[in-house]
Design an enzyme around this catalytic site. Structure first.
Site, mmCIF file in Angstrom:
data_model
loop_
_atom_site.group_PDB
_atom_site.id
_atom_site.type_symbol
_atom_site.label_atom_id
_atom_site.label_comp_id
_atom_site.label_asym_id
_atom_site.label_seq_id
_atom_site.Cartn_x
_atom_site.Cartn_y
_atom_site.Cartn_z
ATOM 1 N N GLY A 1 -8.151 -7.169 4.482
ATOM 2 C CA GLY A 1 -9.021 -7.340 5.643
ATOM 3 C C GLY A 1 -8.388 -8.056 6.811
ATOM 4 N N HIS B 1 -4.682 -45.420 -1.489
ATOM 5 C CA HIS B 1 -5.268 -45.990 -2.709
ATOM 6 C C HIS B 1 -6.320 -45.040 -3.282
ATOM 7 C CE1 HIS B 1 -8.258 -48.527 -4.861
ATOM 8 N NE2 HIS B 1 -7.170 -49.064 -5.375
ATOM 9 N N CYS C 1 8.422 -39.706 -11.376
ATOM 10 C CA CYS C 1 7.063 -40.170 -11.680
ATOM 11 C C CYS C 1 6.159 -40.229 -10.456
ATOM 12 C CB CYS C 1 7.097 -41.534 -12.365
ATOM 13 S SG CYS C 1 7.818 -42.847 -11.360
ATOM 14 N N TYR D 1 12.641 -35.014 -17.602
ATOM 15 C CA TYR D 1 11.192 -34.868 -17.651
ATOM 16 C C TYR D 1 10.587 -35.080 -16.275
ATOM 17 C CZ TYR D 1 10.883 -39.984 -17.468
ATOM 18 O OH TYR D 1 10.987 -41.297 -17.081
ATOM 19 N N LYS E 1 0.834 -1.208 0.000
ATOM 20 C CA LYS E 1 0.000 0.000 0.000
ATOM 21 C C LYS E 1 0.863 1.251 0.000
ATOM 22 C CE LYS E 1 -3.804 -0.252 2.152
ATOM 23 N NZ LYS E 1 -4.788 -0.453 3.235
ATOM 24 N N MET F 1 -5.609 -7.170 8.614
ATOM 25 C CA MET F 1 -5.051 -6.309 9.663
ATOM 26 C C MET F 1 -5.945 -5.084 9.830
ATOM 27 S SD MET F 1 -0.990 -6.790 8.873
ATOM 28 C CE MET F 1 -1.181 -6.495 7.116
ATOM 29 N N SER G 1 13.931 -43.380 -13.218
ATOM 30 C CA SER G 1 12.741 -42.600 -12.898
ATOM 31 C C SER G 1 12.605 -42.600 -11.381
ATOM 32 C CB SER G 1 11.488 -43.199 -13.538
ATOM 33 O OG SER G 1 10.355 -42.405 -13.245
ATOM 34 N N ARG H 1 1.290 -48.102 -14.642
ATOM 35 C CA ARG H 1 1.314 -49.059 -13.535
ATOM 36 C C ARG H 1 0.510 -50.292 -13.922
ATOM 37 N NH1 ARG H 1 -0.068 -43.730 -10.223
ATOM 38 N NH2 ARG H 1 -1.316 -43.609 -12.107
ATOM 39 N N ARG I 1 -3.173 -1.552 -5.970
ATOM 40 C CA ARG I 1 -2.374 -2.760 -5.777
ATOM 41 C C ARG I 1 -2.754 -3.753 -6.860
ATOM 42 N NH1 ARG I 1 -5.311 -4.656 -0.140
ATOM 43 N NH2 ARG I 1 -7.408 -4.907 -0.984
ATOM 44 N N ARG J 1 -3.437 3.168 8.454
ATOM 45 C CA ARG J 1 -3.754 1.963 7.681
ATOM 46 C C ARG J 1 -2.561 1.008 7.654
ATOM 47 N NH1 ARG J 1 -7.932 2.901 3.654
ATOM 48 N NH2 ARG J 1 -8.813 4.981 3.874
#
Length: 939
Positions: A107, A464, A892, A912, A28, A109, A824, A572, A342, A98
């Site tokens: 909002g 799972h 992975c 990757y 600010k 503070m 991997s 998998r 801002r 402020r």
């Protein structure tokens, strides 16, 4: 403003600052300085630095030496600029106090307005303005705000006085109260202060100022501010600046007003002025909802000249900051003042649109656009999400009943269904269901496939339920331990609320929230996300890291391609086994495996002895060889084992063909069977109960069928199955299983190549800890590959590599790279073994508290642990490439789709990352941002 030589500068007048001083002046203060220097209409003022706030805490909540004197000196400068004097009854200067941290915390503070009013300056204000109602309204607001924020009096006590007085005089709106009414309210407010604090309301303006600055500093550590910073990962040691700004008044009549405006619509990103304003009001009226604000567009009719000026300022600010702005303004007697600007908070949709539009408008570069959008915002665009208004209503109605782990993002509503069979039945009939279980297991997959979302009472982010849900792109709330799931009654209870099967519930996998009743969702349409597609195309131009996907079925692979995946980094194979129609065959294979493997290994040893023997000595072995062959050929276990393997080989071949076709020449990394075999079998405890009941009921036929299964499950039970017979250990102990999978992979590839379809299979061995393990599986793989070559009459090319998920594998990566052509990193298991955590137990019992209490900065299963797991990963990459410079390295685990972890993978030199298909766009943007950050560091 000059300071004493050598003294610390705690205070900056607005002309002394600029936009680059956010660390010192907060957002600010930096914005007010920048607007002042740009010639915009900003009331005079100054900023007390964030350094002063930090010093305030180190000094035991006292102002640091010299700060107060600098405040007094700055006040004299403001007095000179305004022609008013602080505390002067004849021409009083009033100010606001402020907060304003480096990062926007709207909002969170505190702010105090109209400071400097007392009995004497009040009459001066009346005389100056000729408006006694305005003056008394300003004074009662000041007492109320000061009393609540500085004197710590409950705000509701002031509101009770105010509301009861409105009721007494029949006032519908605040503006209906007269000056006399407000004067009486002021007296009651002061009496309240006297009762609550035991002293009079402070009359000295400088005492008011000192106490207010202390209160704003103190608000940095209030609970809501700390909670906000925890959620948004904002450090607690930054501190807040304090801005002292000359008051301008929007409540001086119909030619005055106040409002909040955005240079672009923060919800949609549309390039138009957006916001609200109120005539004859102060700033808190807009925010507090005391009166209903008007759309900013109506200001164009009511105050056309001022609206045009506001539009011009908005355009100037946006071009200056080169970003959408959130502005606060006040109109005092027909003059416009800017109180704040801002960077605007915005939705995911707006963030993408604004970034792309600004490139097209020449305001920013493509590279800047890529850095303007948070990667996780992209995921929000691709998932169902609750209608915001409907969710807010549900919260107000008390329908939020529980919160668990946000295991897989997105929102869903449907009937709570407690078993997978019924979920499948209803789901296939077109009904929306939420599969609700204590926890899920492989037997539940068919229900999960059709469910809109998954809710479990137990399990963590890598359980799972969570893993499958993320792979399917379905919302999941896991580990919601407040739920008491009663499977017999088919209901769950939580905090006195009972939800029965068939009742509608709604879950938010992004927040972990569980609601009773239906909350409508908004479905995304990727084809319509033109701006997102453009942004991701720019990301591809910039990023170095490849982005692959974890996909177990052709449908997953297609999703991956649709989202821009460049390969499959993890297929998998066990997930294919979990499907309902395959489980019986898998179980047949498992139940026959031990005996069949023993017999076949005995035959193999005798055969090897025979082959090595000289022709003269073979006769002595003939009998044993015939006996071994006879045992194999006559064994029912061997027959059932081979039958199951043959069936699964054909099934898996078909699966792989489907994936290879979709990927159309992109690399596909297939992990051979990883989990312990008992995961494919019924629960030992459930079988024990079932066989006991059958025995008591005298059902001998059914008992004869179940007891062998119980014995098999009992022999496979392990104290710690995740570190037991699984991964490559399984392939070594039961080599026929891995050989079957290799034949299925390479036959599928060979047959497609014969049809002209390009295929690039890569075979990955899980849970390797020692080079000897990998070498044994390599030999077995080569044997299976040779069989495929002989069968097809052609050689099928493939790569052979391993997962690095055991610390020893990372530490001996130089040895492992002698055999492996690629690595991997399986960071889910690597994290578990590095920390010594059991994933589900840790997340369900203590890990989240570790994060909340600051023991760990993040959940290491969600954000890669750079100091431990990351260090091992770097060691593995460096050691592996010393042996094999062209070693391809990827990751992975689910970390592959988490932005911070993607950045680390870029820095560590990986080729990757691989993640769930629905996280591919996130990873693409995160990879681009990592590349841009690298360029910035290298400059």
């Amino acid at each position: 403003m000059a300071t004493t030589t050598g003294a610390k500068k705690w205070v900056f007048l607005f002309p002394e600052g600029n936009a680059q001083m956010r660390d010192t002046l907060g957002g600010k203060g930096a914005g007010l300085s920048e607007m002042t220097n740009a010639g915009l209409p900003v009331p005079p003022g100054f900023t007390i630095t964030t350094d002063a706030c930090r010093a305030f805490y180190t000094e035991g909540r006292q102002f640091p030496p010299g700060m107060w004197q600098q405040v007094l000196d700055a006040m004299q400068v403001v007095e000179k600029e305004t022609g008013k004097k602080f505390g002067d009854p004849a021409n009083p200067l009033l100010v606001s106090v402020r907060s304003g941290a480096k990062f926007s915390m709207p909002g969170m503070m505190d702010t105090v307005l109209n400071l400097g009013l007392n009995a004497e300056t009040l009459h001066g204000l009346i005389k100056l303005t000729g408006n006694d109602r305005f003056a008394y309204d300003a004074y009662r607001r000041f007492i109320q705000m000061f009393g609540k924020i500085v004197l710590d009096i409950e705000g509701s006590k002031f509101e009770k006085i105010f509301d009861s007085y409105k009721e007494r005089v029949g006032a519908k709106y605040d503006t209906d109260l007269t000056a006399d009414d407000l004067k009486k309210i002021e007296v009651e407010y002061k009496e309240l202060v006297r009762r609550e604090t035991g002293r009079e309301f402070p009359e000295d303006p400088y005492e008011q100022l000192r106490l207010s600055i202390q209160a704003v500093f103190a608000s940095w550590m209030n609970k809501r501010a700390m909670d906000y910073r925890n959620f948004h990962k904002i450090p607690h040691d930054l501190g807040t600046a304090v801005n002292i700004v000359t008051m301008v008044f929007g409540n001086m009549g119909t030619d005055s007003g106040t409002g909040v405006a955005f240079t672009r619509d923060p919800a949609t990103g549309e390039d138009k002025l957006y916001g609200e304003y109120l005539v004859n009001a102060q700033g808190e009226d807009v925010v507090a909802g005391i009166r209903t604000p008007q759309k900013i567009a109506t200001m164009g009719n009511e105050m056309p000249g001022l609206y045009k000026e506001l539009e011009q300022i908005a355009e100037k600010l946006e071009r200056h900051y080169r970003d959408a702005q959130d502005m606060e303004f006040t109109i005092e007697r027909g003059k416009l003042y800017m109180l704040q600007t801002r960077s605007a908070k915005r939705t995911a949709q707006a963030a993408v649109k604004i970034a792309v539009d600004m490139v097209r408008q020449g305001l920013i570069s493509k590279e800047e656009a890529l850095q303007r959008v948070e990667p996780n915002q992209i995921y929000q665009l691709l998932l169902p999400r609750f209608d915001p208004a409907a969710k807010t209503r549900a919260e107000k109605e008390g329908r939020l009943v529980a919160k668990g782990l946000n295991a897989s993002p997105g929102a869903a509503m449907g009937k709570a269904i407690f078993d997978a069979d019924k979920a499948e039945e209803l789901g296939n009939a077109g009904q929306a269901v939420i599969l609700t279980r204590p926890e899920t297991n492989p037997d539940d997959v068919h229900g999960m496939l059709v469910a809109r979302g998954i809710l479990t009472a137990r399990g963590g982010a890598t359980s799972h339920a969570a893993v499958v849900a993320r792979g399917l792109g379905k919302p999941c709330v896991a580990g919601c331990e407040a739920l008491k799931v009663d499977m017999e009654r088919r209901q769950f209870t939580v905090d006195g609320v009972t939800v029965r099967e068939g009742d509608e519930i709604s879950i938010d996998g992004s927040t972990g929230e569980v609601f009773v009743g239906a909350i409508p969702t908004i479905e995304p349409n990727l084809a319509e996300e033109k701006d997102l597609s453009q942004l991701l195309e720019w990301a591809n131009e910039v990023k170095r890291l490849g982005v692959w996907a974890n996909a177990d079925y052709p449908r997953d692979a297609q999703n991956a391609v649709n989202f821009g995946a460049e390969g499959i980094g993890l297929c998998r194979t066990e997930h294919m086994f979990f499907e309902e129609d395959r489980l019986p065959v898998v179980r047949q294979m498992i139940l026959a495996a031990s005996e069949a493997t023993i017999l076949e290994e005995q035959l193999a040893r005798v055969q090897e002895e025979y082959d090595k023997a000289s022709p003269d000595s073979r006769a002595a072995i003939d009998k044993r060889l015939a006996e071994a062959r006879g045992k194999v050929e006559g064994s029912e276990s061997v027959r059932r084992y081979r039958e199951a393997l043959n069936t699964l080989e054909q099934t898996q071949k078909s699966d792989f063909k489907g994936i290879f076709k979709v990927m159309a020449g992109r690399p596909v990394v297939i992990r051979l069977l990883d989990p312990p075999l008992h995961e494919f079998l019924p629960s030992y405890e459930e079988l024990l109960v079932e066989t006991t009941e059958l025995r008591m009921q005298g059902k001998t036929k059914e008992l004869a069928e179940k007891e062998p299964l119980l014995r098999a499950v009992a022999t496979m039970r392990e104290a710690n199955p995740m570190l037991g017979l699984r991964g490559c250990r399984l392939g070594i102990m039961f080599p026929a299983i891995y050989e079957m999978q290799v034949r299925a992979i390479l036959t599928a590839a060979g047959e497609l190549e014969a049809e002209g379809v390009p295929v690039h299979p890569e075979i990955m061995i899980p849970l390797v800890g020692h080079i000897n393990e990998l070498n044994i599986v390599r030999d077995s793989t080569q044997k299976a590959a040779a069989a495929v070559t002989e069968k097809l009459g052609r050689t099928v090319s493939y790569k052979f590599g391993t997962m690095i998920e055991i610390p020893r594998a990372a530490l001996t990566a130089d040895q492992i790279a002698e055999t492996a052509e690629f690595f991997s990193f399986g960071t889910n298991d690597l994290t578990q073994t590095v920390f010594g955590f059991s994933r589900d137990d840790a997340e369900g019992k203590f890990l989240l508290q570790y994060v909340e209490r600051g023991i760990l900065p993040e959940n290491p299963f969600q954000v890669l642990d750079r100091g431990g797991v990351g260090k091992l990963l770097r060691m593995g990459v460096e050691a592996g490439r010393k042996t094999r410079p062209d070693l391809k390295v990827g990751i992975c685990g689910e970390h592959g789709g988490e932005p911070s972890s993607v950045e680390f993978c870029h820095q560590a030199g990986l080729n990757y990352v691989s993640c769930s298909p629905f996280r591919v766009p996130i990873a693409r943007l995160a990879a681009a941002q990592a590349a841009l950050a690298q360029v910035e560091r290298d400059r």
